[in-house]
Design an enzyme around this catalytic site. Structure first.
Site, PDB file in Angstrom:
ATOM      1  N   THR A  77      52.957 -30.505  59.684  1.00 22.65           N
ATOM      2  CA  THR A  77      53.350 -29.093  59.746  1.00 22.65           C
ATOM      3  C   THR A  77      54.855 -29.013  59.528  1.00 22.65           C
ATOM      4  O   THR A  77      55.531 -30.025  59.338  1.00 22.65           O
ATOM      5  CB  THR A  77      52.996 -28.479  61.113  1.00 22.65           C
ATOM      6  OG1 THR A  77      53.909 -28.976  62.105  1.00 22.65           O
ATOM      7  CG2 THR A  77      51.572 -28.832  61.523  1.00 22.65           C
ATOM      8  N   CYS A  78      55.406 -27.794  59.609  1.00 20.83           N
ATOM      9  CA  CYS A  78      56.845 -27.655  59.412  1.00 20.83           C
ATOM     10  C   CYS A  78      57.634 -28.300  60.542  1.00 20.83           C
ATOM     11  O   CYS A  78      58.808 -28.644  60.378  1.00 20.83           O
ATOM     12  CB  CYS A  78      57.228 -26.189  59.279  1.00 20.83           C
ATOM     13  SG  CYS A  78      56.757 -25.174  60.701  1.00 20.83           S
ATOM     14  N   GLU A 104      52.286 -21.616  71.531  1.00 21.23           N
ATOM     15  CA  GLU A 104      51.889 -20.958  70.274  1.00 21.23           C
ATOM     16  C   GLU A 104      50.513 -21.452  69.833  1.00 21.23           C
ATOM     17  O   GLU A 104      50.178 -22.631  69.967  1.00 21.23           O
ATOM     18  CB  GLU A 104      52.946 -21.201  69.183  1.00 21.23           C
ATOM     19  CG  GLU A 104      53.219 -22.670  68.850  1.00 21.23           C
ATOM     20  CD  GLU A 104      52.414 -23.130  67.661  1.00 21.23           C
ATOM     21  OE1 GLU A 104      51.713 -22.311  67.051  1.00 21.23           O
ATOM     22  OE2 GLU A 104      52.487 -24.322  67.351  1.00 21.23           O
ATOM     23  N   GLN A 138      49.029 -21.363  66.718  1.00 23.85           N
ATOM     24  CA  GLN A 138      48.802 -21.774  65.333  1.00 23.85           C
ATOM     25  C   GLN A 138      48.539 -23.263  65.198  1.00 23.85           C
ATOM     26  O   GLN A 138      47.768 -23.704  64.342  1.00 23.85           O
ATOM     27  CB  GLN A 138      50.001 -21.383  64.471  1.00 23.85           C
ATOM     28  CG  GLN A 138      49.750 -21.545  62.978  1.00 23.85           C
ATOM     29  CD  GLN A 138      50.948 -21.114  62.150  1.00 23.85           C
ATOM     30  OE1 GLN A 138      51.973 -20.709  62.686  1.00 23.85           O
ATOM     31  NE2 GLN A 138      50.826 -21.202  60.848  1.00 23.85           N
ATOM     32  N   GLY A 142      50.755 -18.600  51.062  1.00 22.69           N
ATOM     33  CA  GLY A 142      49.903 -19.340  51.990  1.00 22.69           C
ATOM     34  C   GLY A 142      49.813 -18.672  53.351  1.00 22.69           C
ATOM     35  O   GLY A 142      50.238 -17.513  53.541  1.00 22.69           O
TER      36      GLY A 142
END
Length: 420
Positions: free
Chosen positions: A49-50, A109, A111, A186
């Protein structure tokens, strides 16, 4: 069997290092397949992920580290200082905490759970996940659900998408007066675009590699939005006051020169640029330009911490739940370790049964009385099954109290009291 986790995240490595070890969504299937095919590990799941890149595997951590360096064509010593390696219960605990949002930049979070599920799905499609990792992640999903429904750890969290709008509002007084450009189409861009669209900007643009996907997102936003191809960026960049980018490109899409020309066309009106991509979409040198306010995913940290104190109290309760679940999984692992021994024990019992049964059948075929055959069968079977434990106890004598206690427990025997 050794459960292992190797990785780096926003706490251990700067963006400049994280982007070097990132995996694109398109490249992830081949990467996880190559990791297992190369016999570096028996099972593998790659989460990228980022904010983090992590490899969960069954095997040796050093093999994973070497593979990571080789795959990304990096010197192993260049990345080693930023990596963490976790084994056994520590790896399990880490997986649980990540899924619950306890290890995220935004505490609680949601996500990240979806991103883990996507990583597991890719591993399943590539057949790189089997008994151990499948059990780990099924338990991980269960733990995350319990923590999110049983605690308030995710309440009042400020998402990165919401933080993006807040950052823009620090530079411009009203989003409604702005033109906003999104580069990419995205999941992350869609989340951020939804927050900006709620502020009713004057114009929204979506630039993407394929036009249909850009058109689809424009229609979803339901505002004054227009689609573009990435190739149009040099010609349209100057029209936008806010630029948010998040693509899977391995190379920057927006360079310093492109932004410099856009600023001249804007007559040096300021532009807010937010690069949420890892690796970065916008050249870091853009930040050197006057009137270009460039921020990366790491710069959002201060904003997303708002409400953190309230969630930290709930996080303590979540951590307690995680520890309990780690113990449960460890107990399951221990029970699985004895499965081969149980199978071997049953196989040995089956061999003994067949041996005495064959002898009995032969005796019956010769006309021996059934009563005698059954008596002989029962004696032979008893002797065969008890031969090994009896011989072992005789050899050990009274020296091994642990062995004596183990046999007594296995056969539910009451040990005779010792004469004083």
């Amino acid at each position: 069997m050794q459960l292992t986790a190797v990785g780096l995240n926003h706490q251990t490595a700067p963006l400049s290092i994280r982007e070097k070890l990132a995996f694109t969504a398109d490249g992830l299937p081949n990467a996880v397949s190559a990791l297992v095919d190369g016999q570096n590990v028996q099972e593998a799941v790659i989460l990228s992920t980022c904010n983090r890149t992590e490899v969960y595997g069954v095997g040796d951590a050093e093999n994973i580290i070497k593979w990571l360096a080789d795959y990304h064509k990096l010197n192993i010593e260049e990345i080693r200082p930023y990596l963490y390696t976790l084994d056994s219960n520590d790896a399990v605990r880490h997986a649980f905490r990540v899924a619950c949002g306890l290890d995220s930049m935004v505490l609680g979070e949601p996500q990240i759970l979806g991103q883990i599920k996507d990583a597991v799905r890719v591993a399943q499609e590539q057949h790189t996940i089997d008994t151990w990792l499948n059990a780990l992640f099924q338990k991980t999903f269960s733990v995350a659900k319990e923590v999110r429904t049983g605690t308030a750890v995710g309440e009042n969290s400020v998402s990165m998408a919401a933080a993006s709008v807040k950052m823009a509002e620090q530079i411009f007084p009203s989003i409604a007066d702005l033109n906003v450009l999104f580069i990419g189409a995205g999941e992350m861009i869609e989340l951020v675009a939804t927050y900006f669209a709620a502020k009713n900007p004057r114009l929204i643009g979506v630039a993407n590699r394929t036009l249909p996907r850009a058109q689809e997102l424009c229609e979803k936003l339901g505002v004054n939005a227009e689609p573009h191809l990435l190739s149009e960026l040099p010609d349209i960049l100057y029209e936008y006051d806010v630029i948010v980018s998040s693509t899977a490109s391995q190379l920057p899409i927006v360079g310093k020169g492109m932004v410099e020309r856009a600023l001249k066309q804007r007559q040096n009106m300021p532009v807010f640029m937010l690069d949420l991509a890892v690796p970065r979409d916008i050249e870091a040198e853009v930040s050197q330009l006057n009137d270009a306010y460039l921020y990366s995913v790491d710069d959002i940290a201060n904003i997303v911490q708002s409400g953190q104190q309230a969630r930290k109290k709930a996080a303590l309760e979540a951590e307690t739940m995680v520890e309990q679940k780690v113990s449960e999984f460890a107990e399951w692992q221990r029970s699985r370790q004895s499965v081969p021994l149980i199978r071997a024990l049953r196989d040995e019992g089956e061999r003994a049964r067949r041996y005495v049964l064959e002898n009995a059948m032969k005796q019956l075929a010769k006309g021996a009385p059934p009563e005698e055959v059954l008596e002989r069968l029962s004696v032979q079977l008893t002797n065969k099954l008890l031969h090994s434990p009896t011989r072992t106890l005789n050899k050990a004598g009274a020296k091994s109290s642990e062995l004596v206690e183990a046999v007594a427990q296995i056969y539910a025997l009451e040990q005779p009291k010792q004469n004083k």
